[in-house]
Motif scaffolding. Structure first.
Motif, PDB file in Angstrom:
ATOM      1  N   THR A 184       8.807 -39.501  71.073  1.00 15.65           N
ATOM      2  CA  THR A 184       8.905 -39.743  69.634  1.00 15.65           C
ATOM      3  C   THR A 184      10.374 -39.882  69.277  1.00 15.65           C
ATOM      4  N   ASN A 190       3.243 -37.856  58.634  1.00 18.44           N
ATOM      5  CA  ASN A 190       2.606 -38.271  59.881  1.00 18.44           C
ATOM      6  C   ASN A 190       2.513 -37.136  60.908  1.00 18.44           C
ATOM      7  N   LYS A 197      -1.012 -35.652  62.614  1.00 13.79           N
ATOM      8  CA  LYS A 197      -1.594 -36.554  63.613  1.00 13.79           C
ATOM      9  C   LYS A 197      -0.773 -36.558  64.895  1.00 13.79           C
ATOM     10  N   ILE A 198       0.550 -36.576  64.750  1.00 13.00           N
ATOM     11  CA  ILE A 198       1.417 -36.597  65.927  1.00 13.00           C
ATOM     12  C   ILE A 198       1.253 -35.329  66.739  1.00 13.00           C
ATOM     13  N   TYR A 237      -2.004 -35.390  68.602  1.00 17.35           N
ATOM     14  CA  TYR A 237      -1.989 -36.355  69.699  1.00 17.35           C
ATOM     15  C   TYR A 237      -1.190 -35.811  70.874  1.00 17.35           C
ATOM     16  N   GLY A 246       7.725 -41.678  62.564  1.00 16.81           N
ATOM     17  CA  GLY A 246       6.465 -41.224  63.141  1.00 16.81           C
ATOM     18  C   GLY A 246       5.331 -42.207  62.969  1.00 16.81           C
ATOM     19  N   GLN A 247       5.662 -43.463  62.680  1.00 18.17           N
ATOM     20  CA  GLN A 247       4.620 -44.475  62.528  1.00 18.17           C
ATOM     21  C   GLN A 247       4.016 -44.870  63.867  1.00 18.17           C
ATOM     22  N   HIS A 248       4.741 -44.605  64.943  1.00 20.42           N
ATOM     23  CA  HIS A 248       4.242 -44.878  66.288  1.00 20.42           C
ATOM     24  C   HIS A 248       4.668 -43.750  67.226  1.00 20.42           C
ATOM     25  N   ILE A 249       3.909 -43.588  68.294  1.00 19.91           N
ATOM     26  CA  ILE A 249       4.233 -42.679  69.392  1.00 19.91           C
ATOM     27  C   ILE A 249       4.345 -43.534  70.645  1.00 19.91           C
ATOM     28  N   THR A 262       0.210 -44.599  64.776  1.00 21.98           N
ATOM     29  CA  THR A 262      -0.220 -43.312  64.230  1.00 21.98           C
ATOM     30  C   THR A 262      -1.274 -43.483  63.142  1.00 21.98           C
ATOM     31  N   LEU A 302      -4.829 -43.167  64.262  1.00 22.01           N
ATOM     32  CA  LEU A 302      -5.330 -41.889  64.750  1.00 22.01           C
ATOM     33  C   LEU A 302      -6.183 -41.216  63.682  1.00 22.01           C
TER      34      LEU A 302
END
Length: 458
Positions: free
Chosen positions: A9, A18, A21-22, A25, A224-227, A250, A253
């Motif tokens: 991240t 976010n 969810k992070i 995950y 945090g829009q993507h991992i 994210t 998810l």
């Protein structure tokens, strides 16, 4: 083959909307991957950002508790941790961390060594015996790290020797980079001994990674829009035989019913902690209206002049997001009004250069009035109106007056403004001709708060 996965991240910037969810995950994915191989979870910096009230109220320590819950293995810092905290705050930011902090290019000029809370690299060993070397570098900003009490080094001063030394000790070599995409591409060209560069800082997203000179680059955007995930497949001799990178959106998810309450809880707790810090007792409302008898920006200009010990100051109205009502002023109101992680700079210019600077400001005035600004510490919406204190401009005769008198083009003048004015491209004279002194450790809201506390005490 052995399967080794890096979950990464970066640049969360305290966007905790976010985070639930992070966190889920990271937890579930780590347990899933651990059944069939090894997994290393990393964060690449700028997890902390003082725009969020909980981050501000706890000097970022609440963010570290969240990272503890996610069970990161190793992290590095970004400029928001490195510059957004006073030196003493950064020295204690990771006191309660249950993960390792890596950083190779920051030193204390007094001790000539790295700070106690980090180490330049780490070697981890997987379940299959593969030795994984991780090196971390953060973006070098000597103009701001220096006044904050740090010696920040250029990555390529240190990285080649580190890579050559570690390459002999490990099977896999990874750079945790908070340097930006262009720097990562140059490093890949110069140091193909690296296997992977996990990238950040410039908020770039590489959904399927990118191979440059045999080095796999990966990056997961911002907020945090993507991992991100990188998977390496190694043979019995621990040599990398295949690699792939991808990102997880994210937003796709699963959302749990309690997520909204958790996210709001972070905000509420931050506001509550800041609200308890009472600063001053204002006899009148400081309004955003420039024509008001008690104008917020004009009062702040006085505060800025007082802190900078100068006769003049310049600010822009877009910095101020709310008015400050009459009555008891608390830290939450100041933070809501001025959420920017901006410091002040004291600028010394000869009269001829000051004249040029004011003409730059006047030329850009109407363009900037509604101009949207992003990044560089700005947390508002538009730049707004430029406002002077101690300086006047006569547009008819193109005259610049200092304290009501004509400029002497050979004399030196000092004014105070925010560092943002040096970073935006509209006023190049500040950087090119100015003798610029960064005033640490206060943010602009702290400067205003101290001024109000002094002039309107409880």
């Amino acid at each position: 083959m052995e399967k080794l996965t890096f979950i990464h991240t970066n640049d969360l910037h305290s966007h905790l909307e976010n985070w639930p969810k992070i966190r889920r995950y990271l937890d579930s994915r780590r347990r899933e991957l651990a059944k069939k191989g090894s997994v290393i979870t990393v964060d690449l910096g700028d997890f902390v950002d003082r725009w969020h009230p909980l981050t501000e109220a706890t000097n970022g320590r609440a963010n570290i508790q969240l990272m503890n819950e996610a069970h990161y293995d190793v992290v590095t810092i970004g400029n928001n941790e490195g510059i957004g905290n006073a030196k003493e705050e950064l020295n204690h930011l990771y006191d309660e961390a249950n993960f390792k902090v890596l950083l190779a290019n920051l030193h204390d000029p007094k001790t000539l060594s790295a700070p106690e809370w980090c180490r330049p690299y780490e070697i981890l060993t997987t379940k299959a015996g593969t030795k994984v070397g991780l090196i971390a570098m953060t973006a070098p900003f000597p103009l701001t790290y220096g006044p904050n009490g740090w010696d920040i080094r250029q990555p390529m001063e240190l990285l080649p020797a580190m890579v050559n030394r570690l390459r002999k000790q490990v099977d896999v070599l990874v750079l945790m980079s908070h340097l930006g995409l262009s720097a990562d591409l140059r490093i890949a060209q110069d140091l193909p001994q690296l296997d992977v560069i996990l990238g950040s800082h410039t908020h770039h997203l590489l959904p399927e990674g990118r191979v440059e000179n045999g080095v796999l680059l990966a990056a997961a955007g911002k907020f945090g829009q993507h991992i991100g995930e990188v998977q390496l497949f190694l043979d019995e001799e621990h040599r990398v035989k295949a690699a792939q990178a991808y990102t997880i959106d994210t937003e796709e998810l699963t959302t749990f019913a309690e997520d909204a309450e958790e996210i709001q809880g972070y905000l509420d707790k931050g506001h509550s902690l800041l609200h308890a810090q009472q600063v001053a007792d204002l006899p009148f409302t400081l309004k955003q209206d420039l024509s008001s008898e008690h104008s917020l920006i004009r009062e702040t200009l006085k505060a800025v002049k007082e802190r900078g010990q100068t006769e003049a100051a310049v600010l822009n109205t877009g910095l101020f997001l709310t008015e400050i009502p009459a009555g008891v002023v608390d830290a939450d109101q100041l933070h809501e009004c001025l959420p920017h992680p901006m410091h002040l700079i004291r600028v010394t210019l000869k009269g001829a250069d000051l004249y040029r600077l004011i003409l730059e400001m006047e030329k850009n005035r109407f363009f900037l009035r509604q101009f949207p600004v992003y990044g560089m510490g700005f947390r508002g919406k538009i730049f707004g109106e430029i406002v002077y204190d101690g300086i006047d401009y006569d547009p008819v005769n193109r005259r610049v007056l200092w304290q009501g008198a004509e400029l002497d083009f050979e004399q030196e003048y000092r004014l105070t403004t925010v560092d943002h004015f040096m970073f935006v491209p509209f006023f190049p004279t500040i950087e090119i001709m100015g003798q610029n002194e960064f005033l640490f450790p206060e943010f602009i809201r702290s400067v205003l708060g101290h001024y109000l506390e002094t002039h309107y005490p409880m």
